[in-house]
Design an enzyme around this catalytic site. Structure first.
Site, PDB file in Angstrom:
ATOM      1  N   CYS A 133      -0.007  59.116 -40.629  1.00 44.16           N
ATOM      2  CA  CYS A 133       0.702  60.245 -40.424  1.00 44.16           C
ATOM      3  C   CYS A 133      -0.304  60.967 -39.182  1.00 44.16           C
ATOM      4  CB  CYS A 133       1.090  61.481 -41.207  1.00 44.16           C
ATOM      5  SG  CYS A 133       2.325  60.844 -42.531  1.00 44.16           S
ATOM      6  N   ARG A 183      -1.221  56.227 -35.975  1.00 44.67           N
ATOM      7  CA  ARG A 183      -1.247  56.839 -37.394  1.00 44.67           C
ATOM      8  C   ARG A 183      -0.283  56.462 -38.117  1.00 44.67           C
ATOM      9  NH1 ARG A 183      -5.907  60.028 -37.632  1.00 44.67           N
ATOM     10  NH2 ARG A 183      -5.014  60.812 -39.545  1.00 44.67           N
ATOM     11  N   TRP A 200       3.936  57.938 -41.482  1.00 44.45           N
ATOM     12  CA  TRP A 200       3.629  56.592 -42.131  1.00 44.45           C
ATOM     13  C   TRP A 200       4.329  57.022 -43.497  1.00 44.45           C
ATOM     14  CZ3 TRP A 200       0.942  54.744 -46.297  1.00 44.45           C
ATOM     15  CH2 TRP A 200       0.765  53.365 -46.383  1.00 44.45           C
ATOM     16  N   ASN A 255       0.034  65.950 -43.179  1.00 45.63           N
ATOM     17  CA  ASN A 255      -0.768  64.545 -43.175  1.00 45.63           C
ATOM     18  C   ASN A 255      -1.547  64.456 -44.523  1.00 45.63           C
ATOM     19  OD1 ASN A 255      -3.699  63.081 -41.598  1.00 45.63           O
ATOM     20  ND2 ASN A 255      -2.168  62.216 -42.934  1.00 45.63           N
ATOM     21  N   GLY A 256      -1.312  63.470 -45.227  1.00 41.42           N
ATOM     22  CA  GLY A 256      -1.821  63.320 -46.627  1.00 41.42           C
ATOM     23  C   GLY A 256      -0.920  63.458 -47.715  1.00 41.42           C
ATOM     24  N   GLU A 281     -13.189  38.384 -41.218  1.00 37.90           N
ATOM     25  CA  GLU A 281     -12.664  39.184 -40.337  1.00 37.90           C
ATOM     26  C   GLU A 281     -11.562  38.454 -39.567  1.00 37.90           C
ATOM     27  OE1 GLU A 281     -12.325  42.224 -39.911  1.00 37.90           O
ATOM     28  OE2 GLU A 281     -11.858  42.557 -37.852  1.00 37.90           O
ATOM     29  N   LYS A 290      -7.804  39.663 -39.009  1.00 37.90           N
ATOM     30  CA  LYS A 290      -7.312  39.706 -37.772  1.00 37.90           C
ATOM     31  C   LYS A 290      -5.756  39.231 -37.473  1.00 37.90           C
ATOM     32  CE  LYS A 290      -8.561  42.530 -36.573  1.00 37.90           C
ATOM     33  NZ  LYS A 290      -9.600  43.364 -36.872  1.00 37.90           N
ATOM     34  N   GLU A 324      -3.034  40.172 -40.111  1.00 36.58           N
ATOM     35  CA  GLU A 324      -2.385  41.658 -40.079  1.00 36.58           C
ATOM     36  C   GLU A 324      -1.506  41.791 -38.633  1.00 36.58           C
ATOM     37  OE1 GLU A 324      -5.433  44.615 -39.584  1.00 36.58           O
ATOM     38  OE2 GLU A 324      -6.603  43.642 -38.125  1.00 36.58           O
ATOM     39  N   HIS A 364     -13.253  24.171 -55.238  1.00 39.12           N
ATOM     40  CA  HIS A 364     -12.968  24.557 -56.498  1.00 39.12           C
ATOM     41  C   HIS A 364     -11.431  25.145 -56.628  1.00 39.12           C
ATOM     42  CE1 HIS A 364     -17.057  23.983 -57.649  1.00 39.12           C
ATOM     43  NE2 HIS A 364     -17.378  24.264 -56.213  1.00 39.12           N
ATOM     44  N   LYS A 408      -3.559  53.013 -38.816  1.00 39.59           N
ATOM     45  CA  LYS A 408      -4.782  53.305 -38.463  1.00 39.59           C
ATOM     46  C   LYS A 408      -5.202  54.450 -39.312  1.00 39.59           C
ATOM     47  CE  LYS A 408      -8.124  52.251 -34.868  1.00 39.59           C
ATOM     48  NZ  LYS A 408      -8.412  50.862 -35.130  1.00 39.59           N
TER      49      LYS A 408
END
Ligand code: F6R
Length: 608
Positions: A2, A27, A75, A101-102, A481, A485, A488, A504, A603
């Site tokens: 958010c 966000r 979000w 936001n939160g 990474e 990348k 996502e 294994h 983000k």
């Protein structure tokens, strides 16, 4: 998670709010809304979907008149993305508007109590309790009303609030969610992040938890919860205004990949003088560094992959044992924190909830905190004992690229610095490393200059179902990474494995044609990796090898090779990283994915 923005001043608010929200869309991007004060009333517009829908609905903000307002890009946490769940939320008479936001953790108890008192709720959000609670406590004075509300709510929040009885005023407060205040000649701002206001001002105040902010067009005032005014220092943001614009690139992610040589350079060069590393900014005495018996490297997501790399680099250069943890695990596992140890947290945003909680846990146990952070004035930076800023500039694409590379640069500097002080690196080795470190930006550039090679290769894998990344040692950290990348942004399932671990269990997943991206940059592990490549090829895998120039004999063992320039082994991670980013990017573009705003993600993860 958010984004909130607010403006009050002499200009029309709605176009400014939309512009600010467009910089915060990273966000959250499932719905958006604004409330603007005009003719003694609050007027609002909301829309499900991307900000563009709200933009079109309000004709770029023209249909929502007024010179003070607040906006939100969401979000979803509580309640599906919908118009009714989108912010701002109002009290029943429409005289109080809130953006948030939160997460309000005790919202159910508050909601039940308010319902008992006759309040009616229309949304499924936690935020709506705030607008009704403000109404419940409203005594004509917004400051005392907000203080009462804050004493009732638990959780994390950055709030922007309008009261129709206080024309031209914006109130704001935060706890554990970011909030900055911008001031300018033509008006004042609140925002979740600097890019939202960079076009209008560089002059900002960073707010602390539970400080009430009162803005109008001419002034910004701050109060504690006892309603005593607080004096705060104004800071000037250094970020370049163009850094938050796409500037002709198709995506922010591509632009940010191209900014990596600069991000690396900007992070290392100011700290190297006369071929010596200067990290006085950490305020760490040589004595403390010499006494260190352990470092805990803790972070989330991509930043946690940096921690894995740091284990190899720091242990190798400074001979300090490193323990690596995901912040979300560390905070709940009752970690044994040894004396003479230090917690190193890594975060681009400086606001990641789990990382912040890990930091606080260590601090409560008397452990000093060193953070590697990109956003100046962020919560993690402010709560750390020492901060090593990465100078990557604002990162807008949800998938990190340039901040990641700048974090690697910071880890190299820190490890070399500790190695020097602890006498685990000779002067000659240190000089050589330092000289080589300064060649890395050009080497990154030389890889970016070959982007078509990866673009071409990536096009073949648009339809892939599973892709594996394998490596050993520091290359395993880089593989994690690379895999993240890809998955996502392209939504292709991918996993990273330590190459020796394949047999294994995981090797049973390899089928005819499965792509395995194998990274081999470490001489001592090279032959072992060749063995692992043979094992997967024997089971039908198609192998992409990422290796150093000079290892041409690999052409016998792999199906496709991408060479990186030669460098010291510690530094290979920031070079192999580049073709992996390009691969993920071009697969996602080829599939038509929304690269900068991948589904379900946001983000700056300010909720747990
Ligand atoms: C992935 C990505 C995330 C972040 C993670 C931590 O591309 O960007 O995995 O690395 O959410 O965020 P920060 O670094 O802001 O703490």
């Amino acid at each position: 998670m958010c984004g909130i923005v607010g403006y009050t001043g002499s200009m029309e608010a709605a176009p400014i709010l939309l512009d600010g929200l467009s910089k915060l869309e990273y966000r959250g991007y499932d719905s958006a809304g604004m409330a603007v004060f005009d003719h003694n009333k609050l007027h609002s517009a909301k829309a499900k979907g991307r900000l563009k829908v709200l933009y079109d609905r309000t004709d770029g903000g023209k249909t929502l008149k007024g010179q003070s307002g607040i906006g939100h890009t969401r979000w979803a946490t509580h309640g599906i993305p919908s118009e009714v769940n989108s912010h701002p939320h109002f009290n029943s008479s429409g005289t109080i508007a809130v953006v948030h936001n939160g997460i309000i953790e005790n919202y159910i108890q508050i909601k039940n109590k308010l319902i008992d008192k006759g309040y009616q709720f229309i949304s499924e959000t936690d935020t709506e309790v705030i607008s009704h609670l403000l109404d419940y406590y409203y005594d004509g004075n917004p400051l005392s009303t907000i203080a009462k509300v804050v004493n009732r709510i638990e959780g994390s929040y950055a709030l922007g609030i309008l009261f129709s009885q206080h024309p031209g005023d914006i109130y704001a407060i935060r706890k554990d969610s970011p909030l900055i205040i911008g001031v300018s000649e033509t008006g004042n701002f609140i925002a979740s992040d600097v890019p939202a206001i960079l076009k209008y001002t560089r002059n900002v105040y960073y707010t602390d938890n539970k400080e009430i902010v009162h803005l109008n067009g001419n002034q910004a005032k701050f109060y504690n919860l006892d309603l005593k005014e607080i004096q705060k220092d104004l800071s000037v943001v250094e970020w370049d205004i163009f850094a938050a614009e796409k500037y002709g690139y198709e995506h922010f992610m591509l632009k940010e990949m191209y900014e990596q040589p600069k991000a690396f350079k900007d992070t290392i060069l100011p700290r190297i003088k006369s071929n010596e590393i200067h990290l006085e900014e950490l305020s760490l005495s040589d004595e403390v560094i010499k006494k260190l018996r352990k470092l805990y490297f803790v972070a989330c997501g991509s930043a946690s992959h940096i921690c894995h790399t740091a284990k190899y680099v720091m242990e190798g250069m400074a001979r300090i044992p490193v323990e690596v943890d995901l912040a979300s695990e560390f905070r709940y596992r009752n970690p044994i924190l040894e004396p003479d140890s230090m917690l190193v947290v890594i975060s681009q945003s400086g606001e990641t909830a789990d990382t912040l909680a890990a930091l606080r846990l260590a601090k409560e146990n008397g452990i000093k905190i060193l953070s590697i952070v990109n956003v100046v004035g962020s919560s993690i930076a402010r709560e750390s004992d020492s901060v090593l800023y990465t100078w990557a500039g604002p990162e807008i694409a949800v998938a990190t690229t340039k901040a990641y590379t700048a974090q690697l640069a910071a880890v190299y500097l820190l490890s070399m610095h500790f190695g020097k002080i602890r006498d685990t690196l000779s002067t000659t080795d240190l000089n050589d490393l330092l000289t080589e470190l300064q060649t890395i930006p050009d080497k990154i550039q030389s890889i970016l200059d070959r982007k078509e090679q990866m673009q071409h290769f990536a096009n073949r894998y648009i339809g892939a179902k599973d892709i594996f990344f394998i490596g050993r040692g520091i290359d395993y950290a880089a593989s994690m990474e690379g895999s993240l990348k890809l998955k996502e942004i392209s939504y292709i399932h991918s996993e990273a494995y330590a190459a020796g671990e394949l047999k294994h269990g995981t090797i049973s997943l390899i089928e005819e044609g499965t792509l395995v991206a194998a990274t081999l940059t470490q001489e001592a592990l090279y032959k072992k990796m060749l063995g692992n490549i043979e094992e997967v090829r024997a089971r039908g895998a198609f192998v992409l090898a990422l290796t150093n120039k000079g290892n041409e004999e690999i052409e016998k063992n792999a199906d496709y090779i991408f060479y990186i320039p030669k460098t010291y082994e510690y530094f290979t991670s920031c070079l192999v990283n580049i073709p992996m980013q390009l691969f993920g990017y071009y697969v996602a573009v080829g599939k038509g994915c929304d690269v900068d705003k991948p589904r379900n993600l946001a983000k700056s993860v300010t909720v747990e």
